[in-house]
Design a protein around this motif. Structure first.
Motif, PDB file in Angstrom:
ATOM      1  N   LEU A  10      30.925  17.437  13.812  1.00  0.00           N
ATOM      2  CA  LEU A  10      31.287  16.336  14.646  1.00  0.00           C
ATOM      3  C   LEU A  10      32.015  15.017  13.968  1.00  0.00           C
ATOM      4  O   LEU A  10      32.809  14.536  14.319  1.00  0.00           O
ATOM      5  N   LEU A  13      35.555  16.162  13.117  1.00  0.00           N
ATOM      6  CA  LEU A  13      36.590  16.108  14.386  1.00  0.00           C
ATOM      7  C   LEU A  13      36.750  14.556  14.777  1.00  0.00           C
ATOM      8  O   LEU A  13      37.698  14.297  15.567  1.00  0.00           O
ATOM      9  N   SER A  14      35.935  13.833  14.433  1.00  0.00           N
ATOM     10  CA  SER A  14      35.899  12.156  14.779  1.00  0.00           C
ATOM     11  C   SER A  14      37.055  11.483  14.138  1.00  0.00           C
ATOM     12  O   SER A  14      36.395  10.292  13.708  1.00  0.00           O
ATOM     13  N   LEU A  19      41.492  15.419  14.071  1.00  0.00           N
ATOM     14  CA  LEU A  19      41.818  16.208  15.294  1.00  0.00           C
ATOM     15  C   LEU A  19      43.082  16.623  15.589  1.00  0.00           C
ATOM     16  O   LEU A  19      43.149  17.837  16.111  1.00  0.00           O
ATOM     17  N   ARG A  23      44.403  20.415  15.901  1.00  0.00           N
ATOM     18  CA  ARG A  23      45.129  20.776  17.379  1.00  0.00           C
ATOM     19  C   ARG A  23      46.562  21.604  16.838  1.00  0.00           C
ATOM     20  O   ARG A  23      47.012  22.606  17.409  1.00  0.00           O
ATOM     21  N   LEU A  84      30.523  24.250  19.725  1.00  0.00           N
ATOM     22  CA  LEU A  84      30.453  23.994  21.101  1.00  0.00           C
ATOM     23  C   LEU A  84      29.199  24.602  21.670  1.00  0.00           C
ATOM     24  O   LEU A  84      28.467  24.270  22.749  1.00  0.00           O
ATOM     25  N   CYS A 101      31.079  22.722  33.485  1.00  0.00           N
ATOM     26  CA  CYS A 101      32.447  22.201  32.952  1.00  0.00           C
ATOM     27  C   CYS A 101      33.189  23.337  32.008  1.00  0.00           C
ATOM     28  O   CYS A 101      34.469  23.352  32.209  1.00  0.00           O
ATOM     29  N   CYS A 102      32.449  23.901  31.166  1.00  0.00           N
ATOM     30  CA  CYS A 102      33.039  24.990  30.171  1.00  0.00           C
ATOM     31  C   CYS A 102      33.591  26.156  31.111  1.00  0.00           C
ATOM     32  O   CYS A 102      34.853  26.371  30.820  1.00  0.00           O
ATOM     33  N   CYS A 114      35.996  17.489  35.262  1.00  0.00           N
ATOM     34  CA  CYS A 114      35.436  17.372  33.883  1.00  0.00           C
ATOM     35  C   CYS A 114      36.761  16.646  32.933  1.00  0.00           C
ATOM     36  O   CYS A 114      37.119  17.431  32.263  1.00  0.00           O
TER      37      CYS A 114
ATOM     38  N   GLU B   3      42.339  11.733  24.229  1.00  0.00           N
ATOM     39  CA  GLU B   3      42.220  11.878  22.937  1.00  0.00           C
ATOM     40  C   GLU B   3      41.230  10.666  22.299  1.00  0.00           C
ATOM     41  O   GLU B   3      40.388  10.822  21.735  1.00  0.00           O
ATOM     42  N   ALA B   6      37.812  11.394  23.832  1.00  0.00           N
ATOM     43  CA  ALA B   6      37.000  12.373  22.968  1.00  0.00           C
ATOM     44  C   ALA B   6      36.658  11.820  21.648  1.00  0.00           C
ATOM     45  O   ALA B   6      35.521  12.253  20.980  1.00  0.00           O
ATOM     46  N   LEU B   7      37.365  10.978  20.840  1.00  0.00           N
ATOM     47  CA  LEU B   7      37.213  10.545  19.549  1.00  0.00           C
ATOM     48  C   LEU B   7      35.781   9.765  19.666  1.00  0.00           C
ATOM     49  O   LEU B   7      35.146   9.785  18.768  1.00  0.00           O
ATOM     50  N   LEU B  10      32.869  11.920  20.103  1.00  0.00           N
ATOM     51  CA  LEU B  10      32.656  12.675  18.880  1.00  0.00           C
ATOM     52  C   LEU B  10      31.983  11.801  17.909  1.00  0.00           C
ATOM     53  O   LEU B  10      30.999  11.984  17.094  1.00  0.00           O
ATOM     54  N   SER B  11      32.632  10.625  17.513  1.00  0.00           N
ATOM     55  CA  SER B  11      31.984   9.479  16.795  1.00  0.00           C
ATOM     56  C   SER B  11      30.573   9.292  17.312  1.00  0.00           C
ATOM     57  O   SER B  11      29.708   9.390  16.304  1.00  0.00           O
ATOM     58  N   ALA B  82      32.377  16.812  30.016  1.00  0.00           N
ATOM     59  CA  ALA B  82      33.999  16.608  29.951  1.00  0.00           C
ATOM     60  C   ALA B  82      34.315  16.802  28.318  1.00  0.00           C
ATOM     61  O   ALA B  82      35.394  17.304  28.175  1.00  0.00           O
ATOM     62  N   LEU B  84      32.894  18.826  26.077  1.00  0.00           N
ATOM     63  CA  LEU B  84      32.899  19.923  25.852  1.00  0.00           C
ATOM     64  C   LEU B  84      34.286  20.694  26.349  1.00  0.00           C
ATOM     65  O   LEU B  84      35.086  21.448  25.687  1.00  0.00           O
ATOM     66  N   TYR B  86      37.014  19.432  27.064  1.00  0.00           N
ATOM     67  CA  TYR B  86      38.285  18.974  26.335  1.00  0.00           C
ATOM     68  C   TYR B  86      38.494  19.589  25.030  1.00  0.00           C
ATOM     69  O   TYR B  86      39.502  20.054  24.530  1.00  0.00           O
ATOM     70  N   LEU B  87      37.282  19.708  24.104  1.00  0.00           N
ATOM     71  CA  LEU B  87      37.389  20.499  23.061  1.00  0.00           C
ATOM     72  C   LEU B  87      37.786  21.868  23.239  1.00  0.00           C
ATOM     73  O   LEU B  87      38.453  22.433  22.506  1.00  0.00           O
TER      74      LEU B  87
END
Lengths: 114, 114
Positions: A10, A13-14, A19, A23, A84, A101-102, A114, B3, B6-7, B10-11, B82, B84, B86-87
């Motif tokens: 985590l 990725l943060s 990130l 990608r 995940l 959502c997944c 989502c 992004e 999401a960041l 994640l943080s 959301a 998960l 997104y990832l």
DNA sequence: TTTTTACTTCAATAATTATTGAAATGAAAG
DNA sequence: CTTTCATTTCAATAATTATTGAAGTAAAAA
């Protein structure tokens, strides 16, 4: 996967550059990108790029191998999948809202916002 | 989801106390826990707990409401879903390896070692 | 209405993480 | 064997994030 690894993942990725690097690597999988190509694509200096790629690498999210003068990085999809799965199953307790959502990301479930 | 969100998500999740707080809230969903109960469960001082809950709250991962003398926190499953999604979709490009880790978490796919 | 309970805020400090730029390394080309 | 290219390492600095403990606020009980 355990808490410590998940936290390292985590954290890795943060950060915007990391990130984005992930990608960029996903977009070029399974071939990968050289450190220089990643540096260009995320607009970062060489040492900055190495610093961030090292964090991703230590977390197991990317791997690298030297090829002649280049170092080629590849994204480790299995590591991302494990993260995940951990978040979904161990942290969210497989809660339906999260699971759907997944699932809806693959287009098969009902359309959720989502 | 974008992004920046999401960041922030994640943080927010990438700290042991915060991840544990989220798990404690997931375990007590949908009722939630008071700030004090969370503090006890993660073994943290009141101000430390507020600090971390504020980060989770700003990221939208938890919500809170005052109930008499208590402040009850609840996990926002939709926000986690959301993230998960997104990832999985936007960061991993819906790659089969990652998708199958999530799917196998529900017990229906083939057993992968995620 | 004072006291107690529950939590938050704040300011100071500590700890961690990120950036910078110069020097070093490894590998191939000249 | 020197030069060039690609990348990493290192040390210094900057920036962010986390911790601490004291003071403050809100709500209910005494």
């Amino acid at each position: 996967m355990n808490e410590a690894i998940a936290l390292a993942n985590l954290s890795a990725l943060s950060h915007p550059m990391r990130l984005r690097a992930v990608r960029a690597l996903v977009a070029r999988a399974p071939n990968g990108l050289t450190a220089g190509e990643i540096a260009t694509s995320i607009d970062a200096s060489p040492s900055k790029t190495t610093f961030h790629l090292n964090l991703l690498s230590e977390a197991g999210i990317v791997s690298s191998k030297r090829q002649a003068r280049h170092v080629v990085y590849q994204v480790e999809f299995a590591a991302l999948g494990a993260l995940l799965r951990y978040l979904l199953e161990d942290c969210c307790g497989g809660h339906p809202t999260v699971r759907e959502c997944c699932a809806s990301a693959s287009g098969d479930g009902p359309g959720l916002d989502c």
